[in-house]
Design a protein around this motif. Structure first.
Motif, PDB file in Angstrom:
ATOM      1  N   ASP A   7       0.821  -1.207   0.000  1.00  0.00           N
ATOM      2  CA  ASP A   7       0.000   0.000   0.000  1.00  0.00           C
ATOM      3  C   ASP A   7       0.855   1.258   0.000  1.00  0.00           C
ATOM      4  N   LYS A   8       2.108   1.144  -0.411  1.00  0.00           N
ATOM      5  CA  LYS A   8       2.976   2.309  -0.479  1.00  0.00           C
ATOM      6  C   LYS A   8       2.370   3.351  -1.410  1.00  0.00           C
ATOM      7  N   ILE A   9       2.460   4.605  -1.012  1.00  0.00           N
ATOM      8  CA  ILE A   9       1.971   5.698  -1.858  1.00  0.00           C
ATOM      9  C   ILE A   9       3.186   6.350  -2.526  1.00  0.00           C
ATOM     10  N   PHE A  10       3.263   6.231  -3.838  1.00  0.00           N
ATOM     11  CA  PHE A  10       4.346   6.852  -4.601  1.00  0.00           C
ATOM     12  C   PHE A  10       4.045   8.335  -4.810  1.00  0.00           C
ATOM     13  N   ASP A  11       5.103   9.113  -4.939  1.00  0.00           N
ATOM     14  CA  ASP A  11       4.890  10.522  -5.288  1.00  0.00           C
ATOM     15  C   ASP A  11       4.260  10.643  -6.674  1.00  0.00           C
ATOM     16  N   ILE A  12       4.803   9.876  -7.624  1.00  0.00           N
ATOM     17  CA  ILE A  12       4.402   9.992  -9.019  1.00  0.00           C
ATOM     18  C   ILE A  12       4.132   8.623  -9.612  1.00  0.00           C
ATOM     19  N   GLY A  13       3.032   8.503 -10.338  1.00  0.00           N
ATOM     20  CA  GLY A  13       2.767   7.336 -11.167  1.00  0.00           C
ATOM     21  C   GLY A  13       2.830   7.767 -12.626  1.00  0.00           C
ATOM     22  N   ILE A  14       3.443   6.954 -13.464  1.00  0.00           N
ATOM     23  CA  ILE A  14       3.546   7.252 -14.894  1.00  0.00           C
ATOM     24  C   ILE A  14       3.039   6.046 -15.667  1.00  0.00           C
ATOM     25  N   ILE A  15       2.121   6.274 -16.570  1.00  0.00           N
ATOM     26  CA  ILE A  15       1.659   5.204 -17.449  1.00  0.00           C
ATOM     27  C   ILE A  15       2.299   5.427 -18.813  1.00  0.00           C
ATOM     28  N   GLY A  16       3.106   4.449 -19.242  1.00  0.00           N
ATOM     29  CA  GLY A  16       3.822   4.558 -20.505  1.00  0.00           C
ATOM     30  C   GLY A  16       5.312   4.740 -20.281  1.00  0.00           C
ATOM     31  N   TYR A  17       6.127   3.859 -20.902  1.00  0.00           N
ATOM     32  CA  TYR A  17       7.579   3.900 -20.700  1.00  0.00           C
ATOM     33  C   TYR A  17       8.315   3.970 -22.033  1.00  0.00           C
ATOM     34  N   GLY A  18       7.729   4.732 -22.970  1.00  0.00           N
ATOM     35  CA  GLY A  18       8.449   5.055 -24.192  1.00  0.00           C
ATOM     36  C   GLY A  18       9.456   6.150 -23.894  1.00  0.00           C
ATOM     37  N   PRO A  19      10.005   6.799 -24.926  1.00  0.00           N
ATOM     38  CA  PRO A  19      11.029   7.823 -24.678  1.00  0.00           C
ATOM     39  C   PRO A  19      10.558   8.948 -23.762  1.00  0.00           C
TER      40      PRO A  19
END
Length: 487
Positions: free
Chosen positions: A3-15
């Motif tokens: 249940d860790k809360i990340f500062d940032i979530g990013i969807i997509g790992y292209g350039p």
């Protein structure tokens, strides 16, 4: 899943997503990435980068490696069907940022460089072969993910969709695409030469053939990019292997080259009407799409995330209020829109040059193609008609140091002064976390004309030029206001 809360979530790992995750991780934020595929792109897609992107890459210390694995472009020609130039644009070796203004890379290689660098960040967690299947825009944001048919959840304070033209995040925030009506079908062919052949290595060509518009781009090392517009009535079924080799015959053949891919694409020109919903954002192709004639698709996305990264960081660190995040779309959308229109213009120029070969009168105009990007229309103070304010600030070497100005200022706001500062100003600067550089007046003569103080944004745009202490204080007050700084 914890249940860790990340500062940032990013969807997509292209350039774009990979660069953003590296930038934010380098700032000490905890970042989680969700990517539906495994590994780097297996083929070339994006192919061009420039000095502003290299500036962003240099914040990850990978710009020199990218340059070493890319090809510099010397010229771009608009030609007739026999490759005779109608118009030529000469590309300088460097611009005022100190990087090449045009480089051709191979995307699998570029992604590998970025991803390998990201491995050093212990605060970066990457889930590949994983799909986002649902988003709840709560505090924190909840993202439901699926991996190997198992469902789990991640939590983050901010979520950024770098998930491409068919963006799941864009659809979730109910952003609508504004279509500029430039849909065209082209076949894109990537090939690799296997022998030394006589083919242009550092000059790109926009071939304005009235029988079929074409593009040739000499990629890095033995990679070559070719694009051909589909004629009326043609579909991808028409492009057999035999047909593809027939199209390529003026340049390469089966005896000296191999084809990596040949894919029919529909080029679009469109932009999302909104790029944010609360703490969820979109960037890159998720926010805008453009024809490839300017080679600016990926670059526009890199500019998006370079603009957004420092703003999110300031908010998370409590150095600016959430109001700062309202400036993201305000600053980036006009530039992205302008770039789309420029890319459309190139396509229109190619059409018009092709009419000339058919005997129709046409006076060519390069309006926009060789121009610098427009000034910011927000996020500056002063008069931008000086050609300096609201544009990317130059990069220069510091006296007696191996550092350059970008390295010195880092992600801070900066003040460059050619006069010693009074204690009153120094206290204000300290409270606002502004890094100061005193400089000899003989440097940056153009910038210091009628000015003694230069304020620089974290993304290295010039915010203001001031002559007196009084003017500087007003500029600092405006900077604090515009960027919602907490001092």
């Amino acid at each position: 899943m914890s249940d860790k809360i990340f500062d940032i979530g990013i969807i997509g790992y292209g350039p774009v997503g990979a660069t953003l995750s590296g930038l934010l991780s380098s700032l000490g934020l905890s970042v989680v990435v969700i990517e539906k595929n495994k590994g780097v792109s297996p083929t070339a897609r994006a192919i061009n980068t420039d000095s502003e992107q290299l500036r962003a890459f240099n914040f990850l210390n990978i710009a020199p490696k990218i340059i070493a694995n890319s090809r510099k472009v010397k010229k771009v020609h608009f030609t007739d069907s026999e490759f005779n130039p109608y118009s030529t644009i000469d590309i300088p070796k460097e611009d005022n940022l100190g990087w090449p203004p045009a480089l051709l890379f191979y995307q699998p290689e570029l992604e590998t460089i970025i991803r390998d660098n990201n491995l050093k960040y212990k605060n970066l967690k990457i889930f590949e072969n994983t799909k986002a299947v649902n988003i709840e825009n709560t505090k924190p944001i909840r993202v439901d993910i699926r991996n190997d048919k198992k469902d789990s959840k991640i939590y983050c304070e901010y979520l950024i969709g770098c998930d491409g033209a068919n963006s799941f995040v864009r659809k979730y925030i109910d952003a609508k695409l504004i279509d500029f009506g430039f849909d065209q079908d082209w076949i894109v062919i990537d090939a690799h030469t296997t022998k030394q052949i006589d083919i242009s290595k550092d000059e790109a060509k926009q071939i304005c053939d009235p029988n079929r518009l074409k593009t040739y781009v000499p990629g890095r090392r033995n990679h070559k990019r070719f694009e051909f517009k589909l004629l009326r009535g043609e579909t991808k079924k028409n492009f057999t292997k035999k047909k593809v080799w027939e199209l390529l015959s003026p340049w390469i053949n089966r005896n000296n080259s191999k084809i990596e891919r040949a894919v029919v694409y529909k080029f679009h020109a469109c932009i999302a009407d909104k790029w944010r919903d609360k703490n969820i954002f979109i960037a890159g192709d998720a926010a805008h799409q453009m024809p490839p004639f300017l080679g600016a698709g990926m670059g526009t996305g890199i500019r998006d995330i370079f603009n957004l990264a420092w703003k999110v960081y300031l908010v998370i660190k409590g150095e600016a209020s959430e109001k700062l995040l309202e400036t993201y779309q305000l600053e980036r959308e006009p530039h992205a829109n302008w770039t789309i229109q420029q890319a459309k213009l190139i396509g229109e120029m190619m059409e018009q040059f092709s009419y000339r070969e058919k005997g129709e009168k046409y006076v060519p105009s390069n309006t926009g193609y060789g121009e610098v990007f427009p000034h910011l229309i927000n996020g500056y103070y002063g008069d931008p008609t000086d050609g300096l304010i609201a544009t990317p600030f130059c990069r220069f070497n510091l006296d007696g140091s191996k550092k350059d100005s970008d390295e010195y200022f880092g992600w801070n706001f900066g003040l460059i002064s050619k006069k010693k500062l009074p204690k009153e100003i120094n206290l204000i600067l300290k409270n606002m976390n502004i890094k100061v550089l005193l400089i000899n007046s003989h440097k940056l003569k153009n910038y210091f004309k009628d000015a003694n103080y230069l304020l620089i944004r974290p993304d290295k745009y010039l915010f203001s030029r001031s002559k007196t202490y009084s003017e500087l204080k007003k500029a600092l007050s405006e900077l604090e206001k515009q960027f919602s700084l907490i001092t």
